[in-house]
Write a protein that holds these residues in place. Structure first.
Motif, PDB file in Angstrom:
ATOM      1  N   ILE A   1      18.382  -4.384   2.553  1.00 52.42           N
ATOM      2  CA  ILE A   1      19.282  -5.534   2.748  1.00 52.42           C
ATOM      3  C   ILE A   1      20.734  -5.103   2.533  1.00 52.42           C
ATOM      4  O   ILE A   1      21.621  -5.452   3.316  1.00 52.42           O
ATOM      5  N   ASP A   2      20.978  -4.335   1.476  1.00 48.12           N
ATOM      6  CA  ASP A   2      22.333  -3.830   1.225  1.00 48.12           C
ATOM      7  C   ASP A   2      22.811  -2.954   2.374  1.00 48.12           C
ATOM      8  O   ASP A   2      23.968  -3.030   2.788  1.00 48.12           O
TER       9      ASP A   2
ATOM     10  N   TYR B   1      16.636 -14.128   6.513  1.00 52.35           N
ATOM     11  CA  TYR B   1      17.327 -13.991   5.229  1.00 52.35           C
ATOM     12  C   TYR B   1      18.820 -14.025   5.522  1.00 52.35           C
ATOM     13  O   TYR B   1      19.271 -13.416   6.492  1.00 52.35           O
ATOM     14  N   GLN B   2      19.558 -14.730   4.695  1.00 50.30           N
ATOM     15  CA  GLN B   2      21.007 -14.787   4.884  1.00 50.30           C
ATOM     16  C   GLN B   2      21.684 -14.201   3.656  1.00 50.30           C
ATOM     17  O   GLN B   2      21.420 -14.627   2.532  1.00 50.30           O
ATOM     18  N   LEU B   3      22.551 -13.211   3.928  1.00 54.62           N
ATOM     19  CA  LEU B   3      23.348 -12.664   2.842  1.00 54.62           C
ATOM     20  C   LEU B   3      24.389 -13.699   2.449  1.00 54.62           C
ATOM     21  O   LEU B   3      24.956 -14.363   3.295  1.00 54.62           O
ATOM     22  N   ARG B   4      24.628 -13.809   1.182  1.00 50.20           N
ATOM     23  CA  ARG B   4      25.593 -14.808   0.702  1.00 50.20           C
ATOM     24  C   ARG B   4      26.997 -14.327   0.858  1.00 50.20           C
ATOM     25  O   ARG B   4      27.360 -13.251   0.918  1.00 50.20           O
TER      26      ARG B   4
ATOM     27  N   GLY C   1      23.804  -5.149   5.153  1.00 46.54           N
ATOM     28  CA  GLY C   1      25.087  -5.762   4.816  1.00 46.54           C
ATOM     29  C   GLY C   1      26.238  -4.793   5.049  1.00 46.54           C
ATOM     30  O   GLY C   1      27.291  -5.170   5.578  1.00 46.54           O
TER      31      GLY C   1
ATOM     32  N   SER D   1      25.075 -10.327   8.384  1.00 45.77           N
ATOM     33  CA  SER D   1      24.887 -11.337   7.343  1.00 45.77           C
ATOM     34  C   SER D   1      23.570 -12.079   7.532  1.00 45.77           C
ATOM     35  O   SER D   1      23.056 -12.691   6.606  1.00 45.77           O
ATOM     36  N   ASN D   2      23.018 -12.017   8.754  1.00 50.72           N
ATOM     37  CA  ASN D   2      21.721 -12.611   9.036  1.00 50.72           C
ATOM     38  C   ASN D   2      20.719 -11.488   9.279  1.00 50.72           C
ATOM     39  O   ASN D   2      20.962 -10.596  10.100  1.00 50.72           O
TER      40      ASN D   2
ATOM     41  N   LYS E   1      15.817  -4.430  -1.466  1.00 57.09           N
ATOM     42  CA  LYS E   1      17.225  -4.651  -1.793  1.00 57.09           C
ATOM     43  C   LYS E   1      18.098  -3.573  -1.163  1.00 57.09           C
ATOM     44  O   LYS E   1      19.169  -3.863  -0.617  1.00 57.09           O
TER      45      LYS E   1
END
Length: 164
Positions: free
Chosen positions: A107-108, A161-164, A111, A116-117, A104
């Motif tokens: 990923i953060d 993975y795609q960030l929303r 971001g 975003s991808n 996480k």
């Protein structure tokens, strides 16, 4: 537990040891054992010093138990994507929820860099890692690349993975 970016005063040898021990544990039966046995102490120090990587460290009671790295994708085809390049825990820390927290944070971090991808490559035979990535929401993309590690032909597969 603390997760933060690598700092110059961190023990780079302790962080390299996480890679070394994790490889010997996670890739047993996948990468030739002779190759795993020959991993020298400090093998990942130069990798950790690279300026094109963001390196996270995970500490528990002041002890290094995990690390992850991320940045712009190393694959030209996906140069507009962020990539989780590595995520490793000491074997005794696996199964305690640290991996999800470390992922996480990676990923953060991606971001925050504007991605975003997100992609990652994983050895096809590494079933445990694949299940872990899928539990977080990474999806197998049906793309592969071939590697030779320790004289063994291996296939790496792409997860997205795609960030929303």
């Amino acid at each position: 537990m603390e997760i933060r970016l690598f700092q110059k005063n961190d023990d780079i040898y302790a962080i390299s040891r996480i890679y070394e021990q994790s490889w010997k544990f996670a890739y047993k039966g996948i990468i030739p054992q002779e190759n795993l046995n020959s991993i020298p102490s400090g093998a990942w120090i130069e990798y950790l010093k690279r300026s094109d990587r963001h390196v996270l460290v995970l500490l528990e009671n002041g002890e290094y138990i995990g690390t992850a790295s991320y940045g712009q994708s190393r694959t030209v085809e996906f140069s507009d994507c962020g990539e989780v390049m590595s995520i490793y825990l000491l074997p005794q820390a696996i199964g305690r929820g640290y991996g999800k927290k470390l992922m996480k944070a990676a990923i953060d971090g991606l971001g925050n860099l504007g991605y975003s991808n997100i992609i990652l490559w994983v050895l096809e035979e590494n079933i445990n890692a694949r299940a872990f990535y899928e539990s977080i929401g990474f999806v197998y993309d049906n793309r592969v690349k071939e590697e030779n590690i320790g004289g063994k032909h291996l296939t790496e597969i792409l997860y997205c993975y795609q960030l929303r």
